[in-house]
Design a protein around this motif. Structure first.
Motif, PDB file in Angstrom:
ATOM      1  N   LEU A 113      60.963  59.997  38.422  1.00 20.01           N
ATOM      2  CA  LEU A 113      61.092  59.309  37.033  1.00 20.01           C
ATOM      3  C   LEU A 113      62.383  59.799  36.520  1.00 20.01           C
ATOM      4  O   LEU A 113      62.994  58.740  35.841  1.00 20.01           O
ATOM      5  N   GLU A 131      54.023  56.360  29.199  1.00 20.97           N
ATOM      6  CA  GLU A 131      54.044  57.719  29.516  1.00 20.97           C
ATOM      7  C   GLU A 131      52.607  58.322  29.132  1.00 20.97           C
ATOM      8  O   GLU A 131      52.366  59.315  29.921  1.00 20.97           O
ATOM      9  N   PHE A 134      52.665  51.625  34.418  1.00 20.68           N
ATOM     10  CA  PHE A 134      53.660  52.499  34.848  1.00 20.68           C
ATOM     11  C   PHE A 134      54.753  52.995  33.724  1.00 20.68           C
ATOM     12  O   PHE A 134      55.568  53.722  33.813  1.00 20.68           O
ATOM     13  N   HIS A 135      54.971  51.957  32.895  1.00 24.36           N
ATOM     14  CA  HIS A 135      55.846  51.858  31.736  1.00 24.36           C
ATOM     15  C   HIS A 135      55.254  52.805  30.543  1.00 24.36           C
ATOM     16  O   HIS A 135      56.061  53.109  29.505  1.00 24.36           O
ATOM     17  N   ARG A 166      61.799  51.745  35.821  1.00 21.91           N
ATOM     18  CA  ARG A 166      60.465  51.846  36.367  1.00 21.91           C
ATOM     19  C   ARG A 166      59.934  50.951  37.104  1.00 21.91           C
ATOM     20  O   ARG A 166      58.828  51.025  38.014  1.00 21.91           O
ATOM     21  N   THR A 167      60.255  49.435  36.747  1.00 21.53           N
ATOM     22  CA  THR A 167      59.737  48.322  37.499  1.00 21.53           C
ATOM     23  C   THR A 167      60.202  48.675  38.908  1.00 21.53           C
ATOM     24  O   THR A 167      59.382  48.199  39.883  1.00 21.53           O
TER      25      THR A 167
END
Length: 402
Positions: A223, A396, A393-394, A229-230
């Protein structure tokens, strides 16, 4: 989205997966070995077991018939039956498999036949037990032949030709081409196997690049990379999708090789038409099935990534995969049931629609409206699952939940 970044993440994850022995096992070894074992190993074992049970001379018991020496002598002379002494606990004997079947005769069976009366014969068996069923079938065939012989004697005694009982002959002939016959046989089980291969091929790689990285502590490092992130999640997704489709492709190649060798192995032992009928597969139907499985592979890959992202450890992710497997198995199994046909209602049910349309395509039937509807609806489900994966995934609080 950055295509270059996605490609780098994809290549890195793919190299890491190909170095993992467990990924090679789930992606390559299992599909290559499972398909021949299912079609050759299990099939050969079933044929051998049934053949041995059929060739075995069953132990049967006769009750009654004390005053009917003619039928008793015929039963004792039968080579397909082995008689044992009669006992009162014959039901327990059948259940405990010491006796396979019991036949109960009237004491005046011979006299009833001589008078032209109708005699009753009772056959007792262990329903559902294969050897008991074969024994009951042997007894049934014996008395059916005896019935036919008795009728012929009565007709001959009255001067009536035996042909009066059979005014016409019936012949059944197959008009379907070999590819449709084989497709109809394989159409029920093959989509189920391929859907399961599609799921299992994606399972371990998806969990390894999500929950596995959490356990190894490498998720934070990834990360921190200067990649969106995408792009990260799409790179991981493409690697999982590659594993899923690779497993499906290897399974299909293994199927083709299995049928080819089966044709050659059976060529000398079956009639000339049988090997061709058995081994002829519509290549177009198999290719169509692979295309219909593309959105299914996307759906499975996205769902498994979501499971891995939500889980705190690899073991927890595996525990969540159990219900997911059941959700995938049930619709695929419903598609195998007799009488379940493709229609507009089933065309929008995930997995069941793909299982049914693949069964039709393998058999050589192409319902284009249903195919478009199923492909479109499955793509819609897959796109929604992929969007949900990117969204997770975005977050946290999901990636680092404890």
């Amino acid at each position: 989205m950055n295509g270059r970044a996605i490609q780098i993440v994809y290549g890195k994850e793919l190299r890491d997966s190909l170095r993992d022995r467990r990924t090679i096992l789930s992606m390559i070894v299992i599909p290559v070995v499972v398909m021949p074992l299912l079609l050759f190993g299990v099939g050969a074992l079933m044929v051998k077991t049934v053949t041995q049970a059929r060739q075995e001379t069953p132990h049967v018991m006769i009750l009654g018939g004390e005053n009917s020496p003619k039928v008793l002598a015929a039963l004792r002379a039968s080579k397909s039956l082995q008689l044992v002494p009669a006992t009162g606990d014959y039901t327990n004997q059948i259940v405990e498999k010491r006796v396979r079947a019991v036949v109960k005769l009237p004491s005046d069976f011979d006299a009833a036949l001589a008078r032209g009366d109708q005699a009753e014969v009772d056959i007792y068996e262990y329903q559902g037990e294969m050897k008991s069923g074969f024994a009951a079938e042997n007894l049934n065939n014996f008395f059916r032949n005896l019935s036919d012989a008795t009728v012929q004697e009565r007709l001959a005694g009255r001067g009536v030709p035996v042909a009066v009982l059979k005014p016409f002959a019936i012949r059944r002939q197959n008009v379907a081409p070999p590819s449709k016959v084989t497709g109809n046989v394989l159409g029920g089980i093959l989509p189920y196997i391929i859907i399961m291969m599609c799921l299992t091929g994606a399972m371990y790689p998806a969990l390894d690049v999500t929950a596995g990285e959490k356990e190894r502590g490498t998720m934070e490092t990834i990360l921190c990379c200067p990649v969106a992130r995408t792009d990260l999640v799409l790179g991981k997704f493409l690697m999982v999708l590659t594993a899923s489709l690779g497993t499906v492709l290897l399974s299909l190649l293994s199927l083709g090789a299995t049928l080819h060798f089966a044709k050659r192995a059976l060529a000398n032992s079956l009639p000339p038409s049988a090997p061709h009928t058995f081994a002829a597969v519509d290549v177009g139907g198999v290719a169509g099935m692979f295309l219909m499985l593309l959105p299914v592979a996307v759906l499975f890959s996205a769902l498994l990534l979501m499971v891995g992202l939500f889980s705190k450890s690899f073991r927890e992710a595996q525990s969540y995969c159990g219900p997911l497997i059941m959700v995938a198995v049930v619709p695929a199994l419903v598609g195998m049931l007799p009488g379940v046909e493709l229609n507009a209602s089933f065309a929008v049910v995930p997995l069941l629609n793909v299982s049914l349309v693949c069964k039709e395509m393998i058999a050589g039937s192409w319902h284009w409206l249903y195919i478009l509807l199923i492909f479109g609806s499955t793509c819609l489900y897959a796109g929604a699952a992929l969007a949900a994966t990117v969204w997770l995934f975005h977050r946290e609080e999901v990636l680092f939940r404890s």
